[in-house]
Scaffold this active site. Structure first.
Site, mmCIF file in Angstrom:
data_model
loop_
_atom_site.group_PDB
_atom_site.id
_atom_site.type_symbol
_atom_site.label_atom_id
_atom_site.label_comp_id
_atom_site.label_asym_id
_atom_site.label_seq_id
_atom_site.Cartn_x
_atom_site.Cartn_y
_atom_site.Cartn_z
ATOM 1 N N ASP A 205 2.519 0.580 -3.889
ATOM 2 C CA ASP A 205 3.015 -0.427 -4.988
ATOM 3 C C ASP A 205 3.697 0.472 -6.143
ATOM 4 O OD1 ASP A 205 0.059 -1.664 -7.029
ATOM 5 O OD2 ASP A 205 0.532 0.388 -5.869
ATOM 6 N N HIS B 127 -5.092 8.281 -9.231
ATOM 7 C CA HIS B 127 -6.082 7.417 -8.251
ATOM 8 C C HIS B 127 -5.333 7.600 -6.856
ATOM 9 C CE1 HIS B 127 -7.808 5.087 -11.447
ATOM 10 N NE2 HIS B 127 -6.774 4.894 -12.008
HETATM 11 O O1 RIB Z 1 -6.778 0.838 -9.773
HETATM 12 C C1 RIB Z 1 -5.833 1.876 -9.446
HETATM 13 C C2 RIB Z 1 -4.877 1.600 -8.442
HETATM 14 O O2 RIB Z 1 -4.285 0.258 -8.592
HETATM 15 C C3 RIB Z 1 -3.802 2.451 -8.156
HETATM 16 O O3 RIB Z 1 -3.484 2.337 -6.775
HETATM 17 C C4 RIB Z 1 -2.649 2.262 -9.075
HETATM 18 O O4 RIB Z 1 -1.610 2.417 -8.501
HETATM 19 C C5 RIB Z 1 -2.732 0.480 -9.046
HETATM 20 O O5 RIB Z 1 -2.163 0.359 -7.691
HETATM 21 CA CA CA Z 2 -0.814 2.041 -6.390
#
Ligand code: RIB
Ligand code: CA
Length: 316
Positions: free
Chosen positions: A10, A240
């Site tokens: 995303d 992340h």
């Molecule tokens: O909580 C972090 C996640 O949520 C990551 O994948 C960030 O891109 C959002 O999608």
């Molecule tokens: Ca993400």
């Protein structure tokens, strides 16, 4: 060893950093990207995935997926974190390519059936596409090589509610189906990703190592960094989604535990992920549905950051 992956995403600032790794790393064969709502709308997610591949001058299939959660009402995308355009509100060039005909779930099912036992699904957004792919082909779990999910939180607490991580919170019903399916799955959640801070000095090296992608990474990072300074008082950002790829190539940098995963789908704790450790007995079978999964409970943060920098600063 080469990992043939489908990257479900995303994009999203940290997604873009991970996509840059997937596009650049010699041990990763990027079979395609599948897009989902989450950090942005589905349309923006697809446009950003196409743009990132174009900037890297690579022809990567992009299949559009989930526009909203399976059951709950969609939350507005967090423009204050990723920007309304998902890349820090920077001016972006028009995309010149288009998504493939197939939907994201169709693309996943076709690719896995064409190469049984070889495809790794790396999911770094809400899990609607993987849940829909399971619906489309219930034998999928026996044919994927590995599933890696960035999401969830076991001991670390949440980042969108006191207990829920964003990807799980955005579609808890899909998350429950995916985390309880009978496939080999590793969860790379906040317990690991919060140990990793991509600091400005490391980001500077990455930008220098990237060509056209570098400007997008640099400007989107600057926006994301301001959010982290304000919200978490840290100077940098947690990469992340890159952590999901780091686990795939360097699992030794993470501490994991085996157990059964469950996701709260309703009420105040919706999106919370629970781990029932393999060696523990609990009051009844509700907490041990599906097959045991591998859950990251810690990470060697500095080593993860060094790996990301090395992956994105190609040697001369
Ligand atoms: O909580 C972090 C996640 O949520 C990551 O994948 C960030 O891109 C959002 O999608
Ligand atoms: Ca993400």
């Amino acid at each position: 060893m080469t990992h043939s992956i489908i990257f479900d995403t995303d994009p999203g600032v940290d997604d873009a950093q991970a996509i840059a790794i997937a596009l650049a790393h010699p041990e990763i064969e990027l079979l395609g990207m599948t897009t989902t709502f989450g950090n942005v709308t589905i349309e923006v997610a697809t446009s950003n995935a196409l743009l990132l591949a174009e900037l890297a001058e690579q022809r990567i299939p992009v299949a559009q997926g989930a526009a909203e959660p399976m059951v709950k009402k969609k939350n507005p995308p967090p423009g204050h974190i990723h920007g309304d355009n998902g890349l820090g509100n920077m001016a972006l060039p028009e995309t010149t390519t288009h998504a493939v005909e197939q939907s994201a779930p169709q693309f996943i099912v076709e690719q896995v059936n064409a190469r049984p036992g070889e495809v790794v699904l790396v999911a770094v957004g809400p899990l609607g596409n993987l849940a829909a792919a399971l619906q489309l082909d219930p034998t999928l779990p026996q044919k994927v090589k590995q599933v890696v999910v960035m999401g969830g939180s076991i001991r670390e607490g949440g980042n969108v509610t006191p207990v829920a991580e964003a990807n799980m919170f955005n579609d808890p019903h899909a998350a429950a189906k995916v985390l309880q399916a009978d496939w080999p799955l590793t969860l790379v959640g906040l317990d690991a990703t919060h140990r990793c801070v991509l600091d400005p000095a490391s980001m500077k090296k990455i930008v220098a190592g990237q060509e056209k992608l570098g400007r997008v990474l640099e400007e989107s990072y600057a926006f994301y960094r301001r959010f982290y300074q304000k919200a978490q008082g840290i100077d940098g950002c947690c990469p992340h989604d890159s952590c999901a790829l780091v686990w795939l190539l360097r699992p030794d940098l993470f501490t994991t535990r085996q157990g059964y995963l469950s996701v709260i789908t309703e009420g105040l704790a919706e999106g919370q992920t629970l781990l029932s450790p393999l060696e523990r007995e609990f009051v009844d079978a509700r907490w041990s549905i599906g097959t045991p999964k591998q859950v990251c409970l810690d990470a060697n943060g500095p080593a993860v950051i060094d790996w990301i920098v090395e992956a994105l600063t190609p040697t001369e």
